[in-house]
Design a protein around this motif. Structure first.
Motif, mmCIF file in Angstrom:
data_model
loop_
_atom_site.group_PDB
_atom_site.id
_atom_site.type_symbol
_atom_site.label_atom_id
_atom_site.label_comp_id
_atom_site.label_asym_id
_atom_site.label_seq_id
_atom_site.Cartn_x
_atom_site.Cartn_y
_atom_site.Cartn_z
ATOM 1 N N GLU A 1 -33.630 -32.720 45.792
ATOM 2 C CA GLU A 1 -32.269 -32.260 45.216
ATOM 3 C C GLU A 1 -31.292 -31.957 46.085
ATOM 4 O O GLU A 1 -30.094 -31.967 45.735
ATOM 5 N N SER A 2 -31.731 -31.684 47.403
ATOM 6 C CA SER A 2 -30.503 -31.382 48.290
ATOM 7 C C SER A 2 -29.862 -32.458 48.744
ATOM 8 O O SER A 2 -28.835 -32.597 49.581
ATOM 9 N N GLY A 3 -30.557 -33.920 48.608
ATOM 10 C CA GLY A 3 -29.853 -35.099 49.391
ATOM 11 C C GLY A 3 -30.505 -35.302 50.601
ATOM 12 O O GLY A 3 -30.135 -36.280 51.395
ATOM 13 N N ALA B 1 -39.110 -11.235 33.962
ATOM 14 C CA ALA B 1 -38.271 -12.038 33.220
ATOM 15 C C ALA B 1 -37.216 -12.478 34.056
ATOM 16 O O ALA B 1 -36.767 -11.596 35.044
ATOM 17 N N SER B 2 -37.051 -13.718 34.038
ATOM 18 C CA SER B 2 -36.203 -14.397 35.016
ATOM 19 C C SER B 2 -35.669 -15.913 34.701
ATOM 20 O O SER B 2 -36.126 -16.296 33.929
ATOM 21 N N PRO B 3 -34.310 -15.951 34.694
ATOM 22 C CA PRO B 3 -33.810 -17.458 34.625
ATOM 23 C C PRO B 3 -34.413 -18.125 35.441
ATOM 24 O O PRO B 3 -34.846 -17.916 36.644
ATOM 25 N N VAL B 4 -34.601 -19.810 35.283
ATOM 26 C CA VAL B 4 -35.039 -20.637 36.468
ATOM 27 C C VAL B 4 -34.263 -21.303 36.762
ATOM 28 O O VAL B 4 -32.980 -21.649 36.459
ATOM 29 N N LYS B 5 -33.944 -21.140 38.290
ATOM 30 C CA LYS B 5 -32.987 -21.439 39.056
ATOM 31 C C LYS B 5 -33.428 -22.583 40.246
ATOM 32 O O LYS B 5 -34.513 -22.172 41.033
ATOM 33 N N MET B 6 -33.095 -23.731 40.004
ATOM 34 C CA MET B 6 -33.490 -24.936 40.821
ATOM 35 C C MET B 6 -35.025 -24.782 40.741
ATOM 36 O O MET B 6 -35.792 -24.942 41.860
ATOM 37 N N ARG C 1 -40.962 -30.106 47.990
ATOM 38 C CA ARG C 1 -40.613 -31.564 48.034
ATOM 39 C C ARG C 1 -39.589 -31.939 46.970
ATOM 40 O O ARG C 1 -38.573 -32.776 47.344
ATOM 41 N N TYR C 2 -39.615 -31.319 45.980
ATOM 42 C CA TYR C 2 -38.461 -31.375 44.787
ATOM 43 C C TYR C 2 -37.266 -30.728 45.294
ATOM 44 O O TYR C 2 -36.173 -31.190 45.106
ATOM 45 N N TRP C 3 -37.279 -29.495 45.969
ATOM 46 C CA TRP C 3 -36.149 -28.996 46.503
ATOM 47 C C TRP C 3 -35.421 -29.885 47.639
ATOM 48 O O TRP C 3 -34.092 -30.030 47.341
ATOM 49 N N VAL C 4 -36.381 -30.522 48.387
ATOM 50 C CA VAL C 4 -35.412 -31.157 49.399
ATOM 51 C C VAL C 4 -34.976 -32.458 48.716
ATOM 52 O O VAL C 4 -33.851 -33.079 48.938
#
Lengths: 222, 167
Positions: A121-123, B77-82, A116-119
């Motif tokens: 963010e995608s517009g 270990a990971s960066p947070v991406k989106m 839901r968050y991803w969509v």
């Protein structure tokens, strides 16, 4: 509507996700105004093919099996790539299908929040996520009847979609149920699980010549 | 303690942490996931139904599985991406399925799978963005069995070290 169905399962054959997407597509085929196109990630389409399909369609539904409480890494890569080209997602309708073996709806809930968050963010516009447990054995059925509850429920969701061009939240909630196991059903569920392990998993192992004892091998034990 | 750090992009940030763990006489192994060949899981079920506990794909994952089972603690270990972890880390996590057995069990209010190995390492995630990690926490918390499983590079170093090394 130009509808794109993406099957995010890594399985080339015997994909439960494919069965569910087909069940969704079937009632739409009679509607001339909806032209479904399907892409299967297991067939390894090129990035160009995928991006072109997204470009050409205004409604996208991505189906995938639950891997570790979320989407398989191949679907994550697809979503990352789609986000890089998010100009092509603006105002498009995006929905998901999340299927898995466990019977409870709760397993799909956490990833649904992220989708839901991803969509957002995608517009694009989020239609919702079809969440369905108990799907492990679909590909093992000799014949998949329209009256099978999983297929029947999907048909209802698709019929609503064909009229309203989105998912009905009430149908989605019914389809995902039960969310969790109730305490009072504990004994019964333990029985059912024993039967599933014996008649489903053990049967599959034996078909491969693997005994129950052998199935518990610990190859990395030192 | 035998500590395995599987890194998918925190790199230099980990150096002081690894340094301190080494001075405390722990055995630290760090694997840079971006340098490994880890193919995506193909959902073939071989590791459950044909060659129990063993994946059919020949790449760098079997050696990671071996190190994973041997470790007392595994730090992912990971960066947070989106709002999510990297695809490299997700690929690796998906390939951990051989560590489970197909049999189902009832975990409190939902189904889960039976463990293959008697003893599994304590698992922690180390991320670089506390603000945007709520989805990661919701998704991966049920797969980790202890509290405080999420650490952040913004945490005090002694907190990170303590959480990694505490029994």
């Amino acid at each position: 509507m130009k509808l794109l169905l993406i099957n995010g399962s890594p399985k080339v054959k015997n994909s439960n996700t494919a069965i569910l997407l087909k069940a969704f597509e079937r009632p739409l085929k009679n509607k001339a105004s909806i032209k479904p196109q399907t892409i299967s990630l297991a067939k390894r389409p090129s990035d160009e093919e995928i991006l072109e399909a997204i470009h050409l369609n205004d409604t996208i539904i991505i189906g995938f099996p639950l891997y570790n409480n979320s989407m398989p890494s191949s679907v994550l890569k697809l979503l990352n790539s789609m986000m890089i080209h998010k100009h092509d997602l603006k105002n498009k309708k995006i929905g998901f299908l999340v299927q898995y073996g466990f019977v409870e709806g709760i397993h799909g809930q956490a990833v649904e929040e992220w989708l839901r968050y991803w969509v957002k963010e995608s517009g694009g516009h989020y239609m919702g996520s079809i969440i369905k447990g108990g799907c492990d054995g679909l590909s093992k059925l000799k014949k998949i009847k329209m009256s099978h509850p999983t297929i029947k429920g999907m048909t209802e969701i698709a019929l609503y979609f064909s009229k309203h061009h989105t998912f009905d939240p009430n149908l989605l909630a019914d389809y995902a149920a039960p969310m969790t196991q109730k305490k009072k059903n504990r004994k019964l569920m333990k029985c059912i699980i024993k039967l599933m392990n014996h008649f489903y998993w053990k049967k599959l192992m034996r078909a491969n010549g693997v005994s129950e004892v052998a199935s518990f091998a610990r190859p990395y034990d030192t | 303690m035998n500590i395995l750090i599987l890194d998918s992009g925190l790199k230099e940030t980990l150096i002081p942490i690894i340094g301190e763990l080494n001075t405390k006489q722990h055995e630290v192994t760090i694997i840079d996931l971006k340098e490994q060949q880890i193919k995506d899981c193909i959902g073939c079920y071989d590791c459950w139904l044909k060659t129990p506990g063993i994946c059919c794909i020949q790449d760098d994952m079997p050696k990671i599985l071996q190190a994973y089972v041997k470790a007392d603690v595994v730090v992912l270990a990971s960066p947070v991406k989106m709002g999510f972890i990297t695809a490299e880390l997700k690929s690796m996590i998906d390939r951990l399925i051989p560590l489970n057995h197909p049999y189902l069990r009832l975990n409190d209010d939902r189904m889960g799978h039976v463990r293959r190995y008697e003893k599994m390492p304590k698992r922690l995630m180390l991320l670089d963005d506390a603000q945007n990690s709520k989805f990661i926490k919701r998704i991966f918390a049920p797969l980790f069995e202890q509290a405080n499983h999420l650490l952040y590079t913004s945490d005090k170093r002694e907190v990170i070290i303590r959480e990694i090394t505490i029994d």
